[in-house]
Design a protein around this motif. Structure first.
Motif, PDB file in Angstrom:
ATOM      1  N   ALA A 118       0.831  -1.208   0.000  1.00 18.23           N
ATOM      2  CA  ALA A 118       0.000   0.000   0.000  1.00 18.23           C
ATOM      3  C   ALA A 118       0.862   1.253   0.000  1.00 18.23           C
ATOM      4  O   ALA A 118       0.591   2.214  -0.749  1.00 18.23           O
ATOM      5  N   ARG A 119       1.919   1.251   0.796  1.00 19.02           N
ATOM      6  CA  ARG A 119       2.795   2.423   0.860  1.00 19.02           C
ATOM      7  C   ARG A 119       3.506   2.662  -0.454  1.00 19.02           C
ATOM      8  O   ARG A 119       3.703   3.806  -0.863  1.00 19.02           O
ATOM      9  N   VAL A 125       2.130   7.606  -6.312  1.00 20.55           N
ATOM     10  CA  VAL A 125       0.992   8.460  -6.667  1.00 20.55           C
ATOM     11  C   VAL A 125       1.130   9.825  -6.014  1.00 20.55           C
ATOM     12  O   VAL A 125       0.977  10.868  -6.670  1.00 20.55           O
ATOM     13  N   GLY A 126       1.444   9.848  -4.714  1.00 21.51           N
ATOM     14  CA  GLY A 126       1.566  11.112  -4.002  1.00 21.51           C
ATOM     15  C   GLY A 126       2.704  11.967  -4.508  1.00 21.51           C
ATOM     16  O   GLY A 126       2.554  13.181  -4.692  1.00 21.51           O
ATOM     17  N   ALA A 127       3.869  11.354  -4.751  1.00 24.51           N
ATOM     18  CA  ALA A 127       5.019  12.109  -5.248  1.00 24.51           C
ATOM     19  C   ALA A 127       4.737  12.700  -6.618  1.00 24.51           C
ATOM     20  O   ALA A 127       5.103  13.849  -6.911  1.00 24.51           O
ATOM     21  N   GLU A 128       4.074  11.925  -7.476  1.00 19.21           N
ATOM     22  CA  GLU A 128       3.754  12.419  -8.814  1.00 19.21           C
ATOM     23  C   GLU A 128       2.781  13.594  -8.741  1.00 19.21           C
ATOM     24  O   GLU A 128       2.945  14.594  -9.456  1.00 19.21           O
ATOM     25  N   LEU A 129       1.786  13.504  -7.876  1.00 18.57           N
ATOM     26  CA  LEU A 129       0.825  14.597  -7.719  1.00 18.57           C
ATOM     27  C   LEU A 129       1.518  15.870  -7.231  1.00 18.57           C
ATOM     28  O   LEU A 129       1.240  16.970  -7.733  1.00 18.57           O
ATOM     29  N   ILE A 214      -1.742   6.261   4.524  1.00 19.13           N
ATOM     30  CA  ILE A 214      -1.974   7.586   3.943  1.00 19.13           C
ATOM     31  C   ILE A 214      -1.320   8.658   4.808  1.00 19.13           C
ATOM     32  O   ILE A 214      -0.627   9.555   4.309  1.00 19.13           O
ATOM     33  N   ASP A 215      -1.541   8.573   6.128  1.00 21.27           N
ATOM     34  CA  ASP A 215      -0.962   9.559   7.045  1.00 21.27           C
ATOM     35  C   ASP A 215       0.566   9.563   6.972  1.00 21.27           C
ATOM     36  O   ASP A 215       1.191  10.613   6.832  1.00 21.27           O
TER      37      ASP A 215
END
Length: 351
Positions: A118-119, A125-129, A214-215
């Motif tokens: 999951a991480r 995804v988070g880094a790309e955003l 997520i956190d």
């Protein structure tokens, strides 16, 4: 954003990932007999995992220099601190489902595999955003601040693992026997294959860890968007999560005010992320490391001093203690509401 762009060859990614898989395999083999893990054994394994995590930072120092290494350590420390919050929820889930001590490690092992997967997804995804859409830094930052605030104030809420939407969905879709059958996740009962209570407990662990993933990933992304550093900081911190649980399981009541420190860390990460897209820019890594180390030290020391002289397993908790992330207080479920346990496999169990 602190991207710390430096080339990471594909073979390095492969080597680190392979090393993580090898360590997981060693851990699985070492505990294949489902024995109850005592404090001494857990402490030894925790020391090993922490040494490996800290040692990887030294490798980064020799390879890419002090800034990269310090950034990794900042991410590792904040993830390690947040992982203590996972331990609170693990304790609640095991207590609620009355999971026998001998089978808890198996659930944690597979839970860690799910957590790593999951991480890894959230990291990319988070880094790309954050790299493509600068305004997502404000969204992630606000989310971390809100999570920190909720962690600090939602301290009297009780968690009910059986009410988790994912757990309820699994029980609807998969036939379930509300008993344990040894260490099996699936058995055959009356000729049909059904999930055991051990599998339901595993689903509860995985479902709650999604929130923590997520956190924690957002908190480390607030330090750097370099996917290699975020991944390794998360992976090496999560690897020792199983041993950390067995080390702290009997001491959880002593960490009465730790959740306030974790709330401060999440809020700090949120502010740091927002500031990175303003004229203020990124905060220095030494400052970040100092805030993380000081917050963890103060909150743990405050907790231990406030509960000194009380037995670890019977210490009376101050009001509002032990918030587990956004989920609430990990108090043990009443015995009347715990499922019946059957620690032995029945004759009709699947081979």
């Amino acid at each position: 954003m602190n991207g710390l762009s430096f080339p990471v060859p594909l073979w390095v990614w492969a080597a680190v990932t392979a090393g993580i898989c090898v360590m997981l395999a060693v851990d699985l083999i070492a505990h294949r007999d489902n024995h109850v893990i005592g404090f001494k054994e857990a402490a030894i394994w925790s020391s090993v995992w922490i040494a490996i995590g800290l040692g990887f930072g030294l490798v980064l120092w020799a390879w890419q220099g002090g800034e990269v290494s310090s950034t990794y350590y900042a991410g590792y420390l904040i993830e390690k601190a947040l992982s203590i919050d996972n331990v609170f929820v693990f304790a609640l889930v095991f207590s609620f489902f009355a999971v026998p001590d001998a089978y808890q490690h198996k659930i944690l092992f597979w839970g860690v595999l799910g957590a790593l997967a999951a991480r890894l997804v959230f990291i990319f995804v988070g880094a790309e955003l954050l790299q493509v859409f600068f305004w997502t830094a404000y969204l992630f930052g606000a989310f971390l601040i809100w999570t920190g605030w909720k962690m600090a104030v939602s301290k009297d809420q009780e968690v009910h693992p059986d009410r988790n939407p994912v757990v309820r969905l699994v029980r609807k879709l998969i036939p379930t026997d509300p008993r344990f059958h040894g260490d099996r996740f699936f058995v055959r009962v009356d000729g049909r294959r059904v999930a055991t209570l051990l599998f339901v407990a595993l689903v509860a662990i995985e479902a709650t860890d999604l929130v923590f993933a997520i956190d924690s990933v957002a908190a480390v992304l607030a330090i750097t968007t370099n996917t290699f550093l975020v991944w390794t900081a998360n992976a090496f911190a999560v690897l020792g999560l199983r041993s950390l649980y067995f080390c702290l399981a009997g001491l959880l009541r002593r960490f009465a005010y730790l959740h306030y420190g974790l709330a401060v860390l999440l809020a700090f990460a949120g502010v740091k992320l927002i500031l990175s897209e303003t004229p203020v820019g990124k905060l220095p890594i030494p400052l970040t490391l100092g805030v993380i180390a000081a917050t963890i030290t103060v909150s743990i020391a405050w907790s231990l001093i406030a509960t000194r002289g009380r037995p670890a397993d019977t210490a009376e908790q101050p009001v509002g203690e032990g918030t587990a992330g956004t989920s609430g207080t990990p108090s043990a479920a009443p015995a009347a509401h715990r499922p019946a346990a059957d620690s032995g496999a029945r004759p009709e169990d699947a081979p």
